[in-house]
Design a protein around this motif. Sequence first.
Motif, short mmCIF file in Angstrom:
data_model
loop_
_atom_site.label_atom_id
_atom_site.label_comp_id
_atom_site.label_asym_id
_atom_site.label_seq_id
_atom_site.Cartn_x
_atom_site.Cartn_y
_atom_site.Cartn_z
N LYS A 85 0.63 -1.31 -0.01
CA LYS A 85 -0.04 0.10 -0.09
C LYS A 85 0.92 1.19 -0.22
O LYS A 85 0.37 2.40 -0.34
CB LYS A 85 -0.98 0.02 1.15
CG LYS A 85 -2.27 -0.70 0.96
CD LYS A 85 -2.91 -1.00 2.34
CE LYS A 85 -2.76 0.06 3.37
NZ LYS A 85 -3.43 -0.26 4.67
N ALA A 86 2.14 1.06 0.34
CA ALA A 86 2.92 2.18 0.58
C ALA A 86 3.86 2.60 -0.78
O ALA A 86 4.80 3.23 -0.81
CB ALA A 86 3.91 2.13 1.62
N GLY A 87 3.52 1.66 -1.94
CA GLY A 87 4.14 1.75 -2.86
C GLY A 87 5.39 0.78 -3.29
O GLY A 87 5.99 0.91 -4.24
N LYS A 88 5.90 0.00 -2.15
CA LYS A 88 7.10 -0.64 -2.29
C LYS A 88 6.82 -1.98 -3.21
O LYS A 88 5.80 -2.69 -2.95
CB LYS A 88 7.58 -1.21 -0.94
CG LYS A 88 8.87 -1.81 -1.04
CD LYS A 88 9.87 -0.53 -0.68
CE LYS A 88 11.42 -1.27 -0.74
NZ LYS A 88 12.07 -0.10 -0.07
N HIS B 257 9.18 2.83 1.73
CA HIS B 257 10.71 3.51 1.66
C HIS B 257 10.94 3.83 3.15
O HIS B 257 10.32 4.17 4.10
CB HIS B 257 10.20 4.94 1.08
CG HIS B 257 11.36 5.62 0.95
ND1 HIS B 257 12.47 5.55 0.31
CD2 HIS B 257 11.53 6.90 1.84
CE1 HIS B 257 13.34 6.61 0.84
NE2 HIS B 257 12.82 7.26 1.42
N GLY B 350 1.71 5.59 -4.05
CA GLY B 350 1.38 6.38 -2.72
C GLY B 350 2.38 7.39 -2.48
O GLY B 350 3.36 7.54 -2.80
N ALA B 352 3.67 7.76 0.31
CA ALA B 352 4.77 7.48 1.31
C ALA B 352 6.12 7.24 0.57
O ALA B 352 7.00 7.05 1.09
CB ALA B 352 4.37 6.62 2.23
N ASN B 353 5.94 7.00 -0.97
CA ASN B 353 6.91 6.65 -1.59
C ASN B 353 7.85 7.38 -2.02
O ASN B 353 7.96 7.73 -3.19
CB ASN B 353 6.39 5.53 -2.55
CG ASN B 353 7.70 4.67 -3.13
OD1 ASN B 353 8.49 4.26 -2.53
ND2 ASN B 353 7.22 3.90 -4.33
#
Lengths: 139, 379
Positions: A85-88, B257, B350, B352-353
């Motif tokens: 969800k955080a893009g990782k 991240h 997102g 946060a990335n």
Amino acid sequence: MTPTKFLLTALMSATLASPALTNPVRDGQLAGLAAQAKKEDAGFAGFSAERGRALYQARFATGKAETPSCTTCHGTDPKGKGQTKAGKEIGPMAVSQNPARYTDPAELEKWFPRNCNQVLGRECTAREKGDFLTFMISQ
Amino acid sequence: MESPRTPLDSAAPTLTVWDLPVRLFHWLLVGAVATAMITGWLAPQWWMGAHLWSGYQVLALIGFRLIWGFWGSEYSRFASFAYGPGETFAHLRALVFLKSRHAIGHSPAGAAMIWALALLLAGLVASGLVMAGGEEKQGPLAGIASYQWGMAAKALHGPLALMLLGLIAGHVLGVLIESRLVRENLVLAMITGKKRLTLSPPENIRSARPLPTLLALAVMAVLGAGSLAALARLPPTGIYELAANPVYAKECGACHHAFHPSLLPASSWQGVMAGLADHFGEDASLPKAQAEAIAVWLIANAAERWDTEAANRFRTLDPAQPLRITATPYWTRKHRDLPKARFAQKAVGGPANCNACHRDAATGLYADQEIRLPKETNL
């Protein structure tokens, strides 16, 4: 499944798949889960990749609303990449894509409770974990 | 009366007033200032590199002009346009009545404008250097200027630039008006260097002296390079070598991240690490010993320890969500022009990335010129 087909499949998995997909740690984990599954349910008769697939793809309404399924983050194809969800980026879950998957007991102990809580809203049973691993090993 | 509109190429004798170096200086300065204004006001932030370079160009041009003001040819010399207030005032008063006297070099009013422009440019370069050093931790003053200095310089830099824009408008307007009044194309004069000689030919015209100029330029270059090298040896203020933390990188970096610890104050990290079971809606539980070790490292290297722009800014939290970097007022303000769909696209994944767009996110520096937005794609 006809007996011939069954034999062929068994032979193929024995000759082709096994060398890459067996790993003493992973096999030990599966054995431990099997023993526990038997303890939890006397009628336990082995793990099933098909049940594992169903578990992986099922949509649950009991966990967090934004993560109803394993596939929410890991993607529908276990051989493909996922994204948190955080893009990782998340590496493929299928053992064929990453032979080192599920070979660190500490990682299994960390991720099963986290993700089962997240998606199912509860701990997973030993059988569910074993089914999941069996499905991923078959992929 | 003679025809006042004598063309340049007619019988009237001409004099090379603006020597080639001064003409080059003028038009290079025009280019550098135009670049600085475009990159400072109009271009996206990641053009900061070009902005800084245009500033260095202005600095180098000022350096050259200082020397040329002493050893250039007659009308480049400061002495030729160092008018007193009396003369300047008299000329300005004459201008009000649309009268001007033809000056061979700078007219008194023109000279006043030149001095004002030069002072403003020097102020802009100085405040820009302090800003870059203090706020961005870049350039020769990074080892001297604190963030506070940088912010003070920032408060000057913008208004000075506006004043410069106003003066440039005044300069161009003045040139155009004066061109009409003295019936000479002064813009052309700054290209060809030639002006009509209507006054009696001046005596004792001093010519350029290349040798002292070259010597002075060499001394300036050596001193400049030397002091820059000395300044570059100073470690940037408020930035430390942060030893890699493999546990943090693995455990926290698995899902998101691995934020530089300077991005939140200690109190926020404490709160984050105490609530891993419900980590922004995710179960991110860790074995106690591991969580404690990570917390110790984060708190020891929290925003309070750093003097970077991000660390200073993110110390101001959103009271409703004090643990969330992307809820801080500064983060929200800096990203508010980006459409939601930009964050949702897969290459970003997102808000946060950070490192999807900030190529130096891992350092905690977040330099303007390190921003690159990924190509816009459909989801």
